[in-house]
Design an enzyme around this catalytic site. Structure first.
Site, mmCIF file in Angstrom:
data_model
loop_
_atom_site.group_PDB
_atom_site.id
_atom_site.type_symbol
_atom_site.label_atom_id
_atom_site.label_comp_id
_atom_site.label_asym_id
_atom_site.label_seq_id
_atom_site.Cartn_x
_atom_site.Cartn_y
_atom_site.Cartn_z
ATOM 1 N N ARG A 1 -12.519 12.198 1.144
ATOM 2 C CA ARG A 1 -11.329 12.679 1.837
ATOM 3 C C ARG A 1 -11.717 13.760 2.842
ATOM 4 O O ARG A 1 -12.647 14.553 2.591
ATOM 5 C CB ARG A 1 -10.371 13.252 0.785
ATOM 6 C CG ARG A 1 -9.021 13.706 1.303
ATOM 7 C CD ARG A 1 -8.181 12.561 1.754
ATOM 8 N NE ARG A 1 -6.781 12.932 1.940
ATOM 9 C CZ ARG A 1 -5.923 12.206 2.643
ATOM 10 N NH1 ARG A 1 -6.315 11.073 3.215
ATOM 11 N NH2 ARG A 1 -4.673 12.565 2.769
ATOM 12 N N THR B 1 -4.277 2.798 8.240
ATOM 13 C CA THR B 1 -5.239 2.903 7.141
ATOM 14 C C THR B 1 -5.671 1.493 6.811
ATOM 15 O O THR B 1 -5.058 0.536 7.270
ATOM 16 C CB THR B 1 -4.532 3.618 5.973
ATOM 17 O OG1 THR B 1 -4.256 4.943 6.380
ATOM 18 C CG2 THR B 1 -5.330 3.652 4.691
ATOM 19 N N THR C 1 -9.067 5.656 5.894
ATOM 20 C CA THR C 1 -7.958 6.051 6.761
ATOM 21 C C THR C 1 -8.352 6.967 7.911
ATOM 22 O O THR C 1 -9.330 7.710 7.809
ATOM 23 C CB THR C 1 -6.860 6.766 5.933
ATOM 24 O OG1 THR C 1 -5.739 7.044 6.753
ATOM 25 C CG2 THR C 1 -7.368 8.058 5.311
ATOM 26 N N ASN D 1 -5.313 8.103 9.154
ATOM 27 C CA ASN D 1 -3.886 8.454 9.039
ATOM 28 C C ASN D 1 -3.036 7.603 9.981
ATOM 29 O O ASN D 1 -3.007 6.399 9.821
ATOM 30 C CB ASN D 1 -3.639 9.954 9.206
ATOM 31 C CG ASN D 1 -2.259 10.332 8.651
ATOM 32 O OD1 ASN D 1 -1.740 9.650 7.783
ATOM 33 N ND2 ASN D 1 -1.650 11.374 9.159
ATOM 34 N N GLU E 1 -5.368 13.588 9.794
ATOM 35 C CA GLU E 1 -5.060 13.714 8.364
ATOM 36 C C GLU E 1 -4.465 15.071 8.011
ATOM 37 O O GLU E 1 -3.892 15.235 6.936
ATOM 38 C CB GLU E 1 -6.360 13.517 7.573
ATOM 39 C CG GLU E 1 -6.208 12.631 6.357
ATOM 40 C CD GLU E 1 -6.112 11.170 6.720
ATOM 41 O OE1 GLU E 1 -5.127 10.531 6.318
ATOM 42 O OE2 GLU E 1 -7.001 10.658 7.415
ATOM 43 N N SER F 1 -3.222 12.841 -0.712
ATOM 44 C CA SER F 1 -3.190 11.471 -0.196
ATOM 45 C C SER F 1 -2.319 10.596 -1.084
ATOM 46 O O SER F 1 -2.067 10.919 -2.247
ATOM 47 C CB SER F 1 -4.618 10.914 -0.194
ATOM 48 O OG SER F 1 -4.626 9.557 0.164
ATOM 49 N N SER F 2 -1.875 9.479 -0.535
ATOM 50 C CA SER F 2 -1.193 8.457 -1.342
ATOM 51 C C SER F 2 -2.095 7.256 -1.579
ATOM 52 O O SER F 2 -1.684 6.296 -2.235
ATOM 53 C CB SER F 2 0.072 7.980 -0.624
ATOM 54 O OG SER F 2 0.932 9.056 -0.385
ATOM 55 N N GLY G 1 -0.350 2.154 4.142
ATOM 56 C CA GLY G 1 1.112 2.205 4.225
ATOM 57 C C GLY G 1 1.692 3.572 3.949
ATOM 58 O O GLY G 1 2.858 3.678 3.581
ATOM 59 N N GLY G 2 0.879 4.628 4.099
ATOM 60 C CA GLY G 2 1.396 5.992 3.955
ATOM 61 C C GLY G 2 2.045 6.195 2.595
ATOM 62 O O GLY G 2 1.508 5.786 1.559
HETATM 63 O O1 DON Z 1 -3.899 9.437 2.767
HETATM 64 C C1 DON Z 1 -2.749 9.079 2.972
HETATM 65 O O2 DON Z 1 -1.906 9.018 2.099
HETATM 66 C C2 DON Z 1 -2.343 8.669 4.376
HETATM 67 N N1 DON Z 1 -3.145 9.350 5.346
HETATM 68 C C3 DON Z 1 -2.444 7.179 4.514
HETATM 69 C C4 DON Z 1 -1.949 6.695 5.840
HETATM 70 C C5 DON Z 1 -1.641 5.251 5.880
HETATM 71 O O3 DON Z 1 -1.734 4.552 4.920
HETATM 72 C C6 DON Z 1 -1.151 4.728 7.179
HETATM 73 N N2 DON Z 1 -0.978 3.306 7.109
HETATM 74 N N3 DON Z 1 -0.152 2.594 7.472
#
Ligand code: DON
Length: 566
Positions: free
Chosen positions: A103, A376, A394, A396, A415, A447-448, A467-468
């Site tokens: 990360r 991501t 990712t 982000n 990020e 993070s997710s 997918g955030g």
């Molecule tokens: O680490 C995270 O949770 C986010 N930066 C992930 C971002 C993400 O999945 C964007 N995708 N569509």
């Protein structure tokens, strides 16, 4: 419409019951190893890179390096050397399971209020665009760590396919083009990014060949010098100068001091399956364990769809509330992992739920000052020894911060927006956070990302997705579908619903819910927000330990993804 989440195949259940009742042995020997290897990623060229390295004698971990490096070239919208990643590993010979935490970290000159303007409001432009939005990348260090500790091949071999792709070029695909549509204007603010990724300042058409010789050089430096090739010397000079000239705050010590962490995965069980999933600084594993513990006694597989979605949404709401308050970098904040993932705690949360009525997020205990108010990449793979990797990588938002330091060829992440820039102020994904996830020098942003293994007696799943904030609920729905007896093609294509505490609504993909289901959920008191666009890009593989068979599935939402069993 495809059933929201299907139930156990009746034939399978009857067959197993008969075997138990009659005392007969399974008619097949237990295959100890997968018959073939499987790689599923968001880009066919990255999937091929993984297989190429396996064919040349690499193991799953070498293949993971090859896929990670190839994605960093061919999918700059979603991951890259300027970003970070989590690699969840399973080593078959000793059942060693670990998450490699690559990360990003906040630079040492970062501070809690760095994105606040003179009125104390978050400056969203600074938080997501340009070098101030970028954390110190971990992607390169992660690949070096994998090669040194888990791989069989030298980095020069595992990075070969990516170096070739960067040198010879790759065609612009639908995802590159479509996401660039949103980001080209911002990319144009920085000449190095414009020259590398646009054509005459415009979004290149699908099929246009992009070459990234500067990335090839960077990968060669990493192959020759390992960690130092990226974090010290000539490349570090270019990064620090480029960032500082454009108003950023990185310095050499930030890069030289970056460290990979090996983290113990979150482990939990559900209906006889063992889950091995992402620990903090990901919130995913804790949230999934919490949700599964809450829903466990309901036997959701047999509920009708609307009830099932209601129960899941109520559990999601509670887990995301806890995410906002208790989750952060465990090296900076004591995350109460054992409490949050315990069944007793889940029982308390369940007691506040009703089957006939939606809760109100504002009535859950929260923080006093709470306001009202892609991209991501993931890949999954397994080799013929049974080694497995689930990795989510990712930068982000699509194309990260859109900033590229001259002479490097890769974009920096944004990020820093995964931190809470201000207590209770939503980030780009609408996620809230407080002190657990406040900005501090050297800290990892929450993070997710949730790379996950699900281990059953007969079948094993490897999955994850971008997918955030919705990553967690997508992985949850995918693993429930696996536990219900389905394979990866089904998990990756399932229609998706999501609840994240705030905003207090169930969001649904365009065709995920029927009019009747929406009406039932509304009658229970839910706000249902049917979105115009789908989300996620899930890639999974499955191993049937009894037959030795492996299968892969690539999300149909983006056509460049590919699962190949070979
Ligand atoms: O680490 C995270 O949770 C986010 N930066 C992930 C971002 C993400 O999945 C964007 N995708 N569509």
């Amino acid at each position: 419409m495809k059933r929201f989440i299907s139930t156990t195949t009746p034939g399978m259940a009857v067959g197993l019951a008969l075997i138990c009742l009659l005392g007969v042995y399974a008619p097949f020997a237990l295959a100890q190893k997968p018959a073939k290897a499987a790689v599923a990623s968001a880009h066919y060229l990255a999937t091929e890179a993984g297989h190429e390295v396996l064919a040349n004698g690499g193991n799953a971990f070498d293949a993971a390096i090859a896929v990670s490096a190839a994605l960093a070239v061919v999918e700059p919208s979603s991951s890259g050397l300027g970003g970070g990643a989590f690699w969840l590993l399973h080593r078959a010979e000793d059942n060693h399971q670990v998450m490699i935490d690559g990360r990003e970290i906040a630079p040492m000159a970062a501070d809690r209020d760095m994105y606040l303007d003179e009125n104390g409001e978050v400056n969203r432009d600074l938080a997501v665009n340009g070098p101030l939005a970028a954390g110190i990348p971990g992607h390169a260090a992660g690949m070096v760590h994998l090669a040194k500790n888990y791989g069989r091949l030298p980095l020069s071999e595992s990075l070969k396919p990516a170096i070739r792709l960067a040198t010879e070029g790759f065609p612009v695909d639908e995802k590159y083009h479509s996401l660039m549509g949103y980001r080209a204007e911002t990319i144009r603010r920085w000449p190095a990014a414009t020259d590398a990724l646009l054509v005459d300042g415009e979004n290149p058409p699908i099929g246009h060949l992009i070459k990234l010789p500067d990335i090839a050089n960077t990968l060669r430096l990493i192959a020759a010098q390992g960690f130092d090739g990226f974090y010290k010397g000539e490349l570090a000079d270019k990064l620090v100068k480029g960032v500082r000239d454009a108003g950023g705050i990185w310095n050499h010590a930030d890069l030289a001091g970056y460290t990979i962490k090996e983290r113990q995965p979150i482990r939990t069980s559900y209906q006889g399956y063992q889950l091995v999933t992402a620990p903090p600084p990901s919130s995913g594993g804790v949230a999934i364990a919490e949700i599964l513990n809450i829903v466990e006694p309901y036997n959701i597989s047999t509920m009708d769809d609307a009830k099932r979605i209601h129960v899941l949404a109520e559990a999601m709401r509670r887990a995301y509330r806890d995410r906002s308050i208790y989750l952060g970098d465990p090296d900076f904040f004591e995350v109460p992992v054992r409490l949050l993932t315990s069944r007793d705690y889940a029982a308390g949360l369940r007691a506040s739920m009703r089957l006939d009525k939606a809760s109100d997020s504002n009535n859950l205990a929260g923080f006093e000052d709470s306001p009202k108010g892609t991209d991501t990449s993931h890949f999954s793979l397994i080799d013929t020894d049974g080694n497995m990797v689930a990795a989510t990588l990712t930068v982000n938002l699509p194309y990260g911060s859109a900033f590229m330091a001259p002479g490097t060829g890769f974009l920096l992440n944004n990020e820093m927006d995964d931190f809470s820039a201000k207590a209770g102020a939503p980030n780009a994904y609408g996620l809230l956070g407080y002190s657990a996830n406040a900005i501090e020098p050297g800290k990892r942003m929450l993070s997710s990302m949730t790379p996950t293994f699900v281990l059953g007696e007969q079948r094993v799943a490897v999955l994850g997705t971008p997918g955030g904030s919705r990553i967690i609920t997508m992985v949850l729905l995918g693993l429930l579908d696996f536990i219900d007896g389905n394979g990866p093609v089904s998990w990756v294509s399932l229609p998706r619903i999501h609840h994240q505490y705030q905003p207090d609504e169930i969001s649904a993909e365009p065709d995920a819910l029927s009019a009747d289901q929406i009406a039932t959920l509304q009658a229970l008191g839910h706000t249902v927000n049917v979105r115009e666009r789908t989300w996620g890009n899930m890639h999974g593989v499955m191993w049937n330990k009894q037959t030795g068979e492996v299968e892969g599935g690539s999300d149909p939402r983006w056509p460049s993804g590919r699962a190949i069993v070979r």
